[in-house]
Design a protein around this motif. Structure first.
Motif: not given
Ligand code: SF4
Lengths: 471, 213
Positions: A45, A154, A92, A41-42, A48, A50, A95
């Motif tokens: 992000k 990821e 997470n 998740f990091e 940038g 989605k 979000e």
């Protein structure tokens, strides 16, 4: 030419094939837990990006969660680093909203590989991935299910695909009736003992044959769960009426007209009669006895009637050395009868053997008996809140408690000892989990992998016993 | 991801089969939510005499003098040679992270476990499969010649000894090679196919709508 089940699942998910055969494979279900997802998740992000399709994600916290003191809430996770991981998953999930999230303390929280099938989030014909090697479990539902690393987590979050190459086909055919007291776990260990922990490397395994068809879905999950221990990223079983019966009415299973359409499609999920497997392995279930591992790799396995092997009789130098090292770590002497190995702790749980059927089987052995005085701790950790509630409705918790077992909250627990449940150095454990590597259940701990029945029997006797003779 | 082109590195041997990812990086160190900080705990249970926990000052812990990587002659090694089925067990990517952070860029073995093998590529760690006899020979070389180095040339797909008198070819998928040589971000590459993914998804939604509800 006919196709194997694996071929069909593969073909059905190919998005793009590169020049060298590297394939973008579409992912239907992405299971997420707290240990292998934070960096993914990091990364997402930081770049940038989605997530592509969060409604494919089902998440839970299971590896770090405590199995006692849930009344204390998140403060009950004493280790601050464990707590941070659980809280990071919470954040997470706040979000990026998943299809479903079963956080710590939720009634339906549990081991990711138990709750997937139990909620119907795992359905036949799917590709199922998770940042966890035991994702192979879901193959019991004729899914193409395999574990991935965090970078791939990821990648799936960002693209809904994995980049992968096709494996070869290996069929393990098991025929014949299993004796009472001999289980899917014993089949799994025997297969690993025969082909080795790298025997399935590069293959997808299909388990087939009369024995497998007669197994319940829980048992098939146990078997597919251990495919990774044979080196195969995926294990699978064709769809039959057992599969469909199990799924009917599960929260995420289709209903009404969609159910009929789905079920009709699912029934096609089996290898064609003329399908070709690159490799075939056969096992006679009738000859199978309860299995106990004696070493530090799941392939180091013997039957309850055997003795600890003698490295001096091994001709291959590398293997001999491996055996010697394992026996030293395990504190075992060559030629000791397996039935004379005394144990200190018992663990009934893990994504291999923590489902309702496992608990019933263990409880049946335990009923009316008591844990041996020499056993320091005997734990039962249900695979999920749903399993726990079901077991309590059936009174299994009383059976275990009356016998001197501890009845705990769900989670991975002493399967890998990331929470407080662990072995002390030198302690010996009869465990229904899947790995007996050095230190797996706690530094210096000694793990013997067995079925739930065998773990229960060992708890009662204080040493391994042949559950077939317990009556 | 860091590029991998040609590596000229000191070789360290790890003479055990079936080295699992629990051994490479024990579970107590998986609790981090970062990708870094794992190097000091590579092979923790073998490397130190005491039991390691996160938050310890690893520089002050007593090293196990019998563990091969603790021998001064292997200090600074960037190539690890290992035995069959290296990296079996859990899918933890922390294993390649720990190897990389320790300083390894390449692991040579007769075979690797699938998930670990995959995870290496995602991080610029090159896993090289060589025949068992070749690996045997490398173990012999390392034992015999202090300071033994190898050159790993990804472009040529070749591992050779320094004077180039002996070399061995290895296989690698073209796609993986391309990514490694250029240090490419795989997600970015995949997203160049975003339209294809979308149309695949649309077809799937139509045929198997229950997968999307
Ligand atoms: S129960 Fe054990 S093997 Fe299963 S997911 Fe949890 S830690 Fe992994």
């Amino acid at each position: 030419m006919g196709r194997t089940l694996y071929d069909k699942l593969w073909d059905d998910h190919v998005v793009h094939v590169g020049d060298d055969g590297t394939t973008l494979l579409y992912v239907d279900r992405h299971l997420v837990h707290e240990v292998t997802s934070p960096q993914a998740f990091e990364g997402l992000k930081l770049a940038g990006r989605k997530p592509w399709r969060m409604d494919s994600v089902v998440a839970t916290a299971d590896h770090n969660t405590p199995t006692t003191d849930w009344g204390r809430g998140i403060a009950g996770i004493v280790d601050p680093v464990s707590r941070l991981q659980v809280e990071t998953l919470d954040a997470n999930m706040r979000e990026f909203r998943a299809k479903a999230y079963f956080p710590f303390l939720d009634k339906r929280q549990g081991i990711v590989h138990v709750i997937g099938p139990e909620t119907g989030a795992t359905l036949p014909g799917m590709t199922v991935v998770c940042g966890d090697s035991h994702t192979s479990t879901h193959g019991a539902f004729a899914c193409l299910a395999f574990g991935i690393g965090t970078s791939e987590v990821e990648h799936v979050l960002a693209t809904q695909c994995v980049n992968t190459k096709k494996m070869k086909n290996l069929r393990v055919t098991v025929d014949g009736l299993l004796e009472r007291g001999v289980t899917a776990k014993d089949v799994a260990l025997a297969v690993i003992g025969s082909i080795g922990t790298a025997g399935g490397t590069g293959y997808a395994i299909e388990f087939a044959g009369g024995t497998i068809r007669a197994l319940s879905m829980e048992s098939r999950m146990t078997l597919c769960n251990m495919a990774i221990e044979a080196g195969a990223r995926s294990g699978m079983v064709a769809v039959d009426e057992n599969t469909i019966g199990y799924l009917k009415g599960r929260p995420f299973a289709p209903t009404g007209e969609a159910w009929n359409r789905a079920a009709a499609y699912w029934r096609t999920l089996a290898s064609d009669p003329d399908a070709r497997f690159e490799r075939e392995v056969r096992l006679d279930a009738r000859a199978l006895k309860p299995q106990v591992t004696w070493g530090t790799s799941p392939e180091m396995v013997a039957s309850i009637e055997d003795r600890v092997p003698d490295p001096d009789k091994e001709k291959d130098a590398a293997r001999r050395e491996g055996m010697e090292r394992a026996l030293q770590y395990m504190g075992l002497k060559p030629n000791t009868p397996i039935g004379e190995i005394r144990i200190d702790k018992v663990f009934i749980g893990s994504c291999t053997n923590s489902r309702i059927e496992d608990l019933r089987a263990a409880a049946a052995v335990v009923k009316g008996r008591h844990v041996a005085a020499s056993v320091r701790l005997a734990l039962v950790v249900p695979g999920s809140g749903v399993v726990k509630a079901q077991a309590e409705r059936e009174g299994l918790d009383r059976v275990f408690r009356d016998a001197g077992f501890e009845w705990r909250e769900p989670g991975c627990s002493m399967c890998l000892a990331m929470n407080a449940d662990r072995l002390e150095p030198g302690e010996r454990c009869a465990s229904t989990s899947n790995r007996n590597f050095e230190g797996r259940q706690g530094a210096g701990g000694r793990t013997h992998l067995v079925s739930p029945e065998m773990a229960a029997g060992a708890a009662i006797a204080g040493h391994f016993v042949d559950v077939r003779r317990l009556g | 991801m860091e590029k991998f082109t040609v590596l000229n590195g000191l070789v360290a041997p790890l003479d055990r089969a079936n080295v699992d990812t629990d051994a490479i990086i024990p579970k107590q160190f998986l609790k981090s939510i970062k990708r870094s900080g794992f190097g000091p705990n590579l092979f923790d249970a073998w490397r130190y005499l005491d039991h390691g926990e996160p938050g310890m000052d690893h520089a002050r812990r007593a090293l196990n003098p019998d563990f091969v990587l603790n021998q001064p002659r292997f200090k600074g090694a960037s190539i690890l040679i290992a035995r069959k089925n290296f990296g079996c067990g859990s899918s933890r990517e922390h294993a390649p992270w720990a190897l990389l952070e320790y300083g390894f860029r390449c692991v040579i073995a007769p075979s690797f476990a699938d998930i670990f093998y995959n995870n290496c590529y995602k991080n610029g760690l090159l896993p090289v499969v060589l025949p068992e006899t070749e690996v045997d020979r490398l173990f012999y070389d390392v034992a015999s010649f202090p300071g033994f180095r190898l050159i790993v040339d990804l472009g040529k797909q070749e591992v050779s000894i320094l004077d180039a008198s002996r070399s061995a070819h290895f296989e690698i998928d073209a796609y993986r090679k391309h990514c490694l040589l250029n240090g490419l971000d795989e997600i970015g590459l995949t997203l160049t196919h975003a339209d294809k993914i979308r149309s695949f998804e649309a077809r799937r939604r139509e045929r198997q709508p229950w997968l999307f509800s």
